[in-house]
Design a protein around this motif. Structure first.
Motif: not given
Length: 396
Positions: A147-171
């Motif tokens: 389903v993502f094979a032809d996607a040029g870019l993918c974006l979403m945003a998530h709420p939290a207590p503090a703003e973060n433009c590039a959060p480092r999530s964990l595996a």
């Protein structure tokens, strides 16, 4: 307001679209919040999102990749495919304590804002409804189905207590263990039993001792899902579910070996048998596209969001997401929007309440506009457009 990375008219048209849709996006966020649905059961949320998008001319398909609660909505015919992800699953008992009602509204909203400029930008706008982020990994199923094979870019945003433009999530990896022993009367013949509860206790102690030697960002947390049936019966079966987290997939694989050894130790020490297996596929760490992050940060600054420096953002705690797997394939961003929630954090009832507050409603609008602006900027920039299209071709 003017977003400097876009022609003034395109920037203004996106902003005017937000004015037109703001009340509808707030209504969508609140409606999903009022009817929480857990992983792979988000039927009401899908219906609501699909109705909004179909009503604005999007081509909507539900049941994507064999998932009843996944959908794909598209508008335009441009070569560059811009994807916005909409999550909408809730947590058992806690409802929308992670704010996925907001994520759904932001994704739908960003798609609506780009709709009016899609032809001018030469893009196809795609909103993907991605179920089961909290448990189950809906995006992994969609990835596997192409389903993502032809996607040029993918974006979403998530709420939290503090703003973060590039959060480092964990595996993260979910490990389920089942110990099988032999039941017996706990008082009359305990010697005839093989205690599966003891096996789980030994395993938990082993994991606790191993924590001293974990690498940075490696962690384990779990719950007992079945501990026995009666105090006067030696438990013949116990079950537990553990979440393993690490900085990246490579570190996660190392941690998995250590934890599996601890779980096997419980069986060895008690004479039980152990069935150890992943409960869901592993979620990868997030890999943000630097150019898209910079574009989003500029948009967030224009909107007056309470930003932190990139250096401060790197030290902020974060969880895990199946968007990480998407980000290893498609140039992606997954910024975090702050909501006023007092001392609450994600996965607490107080945070669920904050996700339909005035602060949350503002974040929905800001998130939709910031994502739309960032995606439009990438499409309008010849160098970035070529980079993203070449990336699609290289994956083919």
């Amino acid at each position: 307001m003017t977003f400097p990375l876009l022609p003034a008219e395109i920037s203004a048209r996106c902003e005017r679209s937000l004015d037109r849709y703001r009340d509808r996006l707030t209504e969508l966020s609140h409606a999903i919040h009022a009817h929480p649905e857990i992983a792979f059961a988000e039927h009401d949320a899908v219906r609501r999102c699909a109705e909004v998008l179909a009503g604005e001319g999007f081509r909507v398909e539900t049941g994507v990749a064999g998932l009843d609660t996944a959908f794909r909505a598209e508008y335009g015919e441009g070569e560059l495919v811009v994807v916005f992800c909409a999550e909408y699953d809730a947590l058992p008992e806690l409802g929308h304590a992670c704010g996925h009602n907001m994520i759904a509204a932001i994704g739908v909203g960003a798609g609506l804002l780009l709709r009016d400029v899609a032809d001018e930008l030469g893009i196809t706008v795609r909103v993907l409804g991605t179920p089961a982020e909290e448990s189950g990994g809906g995006k992994l199923v969609l990835l596997g189905a192409g389903v993502f094979a032809d996607a040029g870019l993918c974006l979403m945003a998530h709420p939290a207590p503090a703003e973060n433009c590039a959060p480092r999530s964990l595996a993260v990896l979910d490990l389920k263990v089942r110990y099988t022993g032999r039941a017996s009367h706990a008082a009359v013949a305990p010697h005839a039993g093989v205690n599966a509860a003891d096996a789980l206790t030994v395993a938990q102690v082993a994991i606790g001792l191993a924590r001293q030697h974990f690498r940075p960002k490696q962690m384990v947390h779990g719950i007992v899902t079945h501990g026995g049936d009666s105090p006067n019966v030696i438990p013949a079966r116990t079950e537990a579910l553990f979440y393993l987290r690490a900085a990246d997939l490579e570190s996660l694989a190392e941690l998995e070996k250590r934890v599996v050894a601890c779980l096997q130790a419980g069986a060895t020490a008690t004479g039980c048998t152990a069935d150890i297996r992943p409960d869901t596929p592993a979620y990868a760490e997030l890999r943000h596209d630097e150019w898209l992050v910079a574009a989003y940060r500029t948009a967030a600054e224009v909107l007056g969001r309470p930003l932190h420096s990139p250096e401060a953002e790197r030290d902020m705690p974060t969880g895990s997401t199946d968007m990480g797997n998407v980000s290893r394939v498609v140039p992606s961003i997954h910024p975090v929007l702050a909501v006023d929630c007092g001392d609450a954090v994600n996965h607490q009832p107080e945070f669920a309440a904050a996700c339909v507050s005035a602060s949350a409603d503002r974040a929905v609008g800001d998130g939709a506009l910031a994502l739309a602006w960032a995606a439009a900027a990438a499409a309008a920039d010849p160098v970035q457009r070529a980079r993203l299209l070449n990336g699609v071709r290289d994956r083919a």
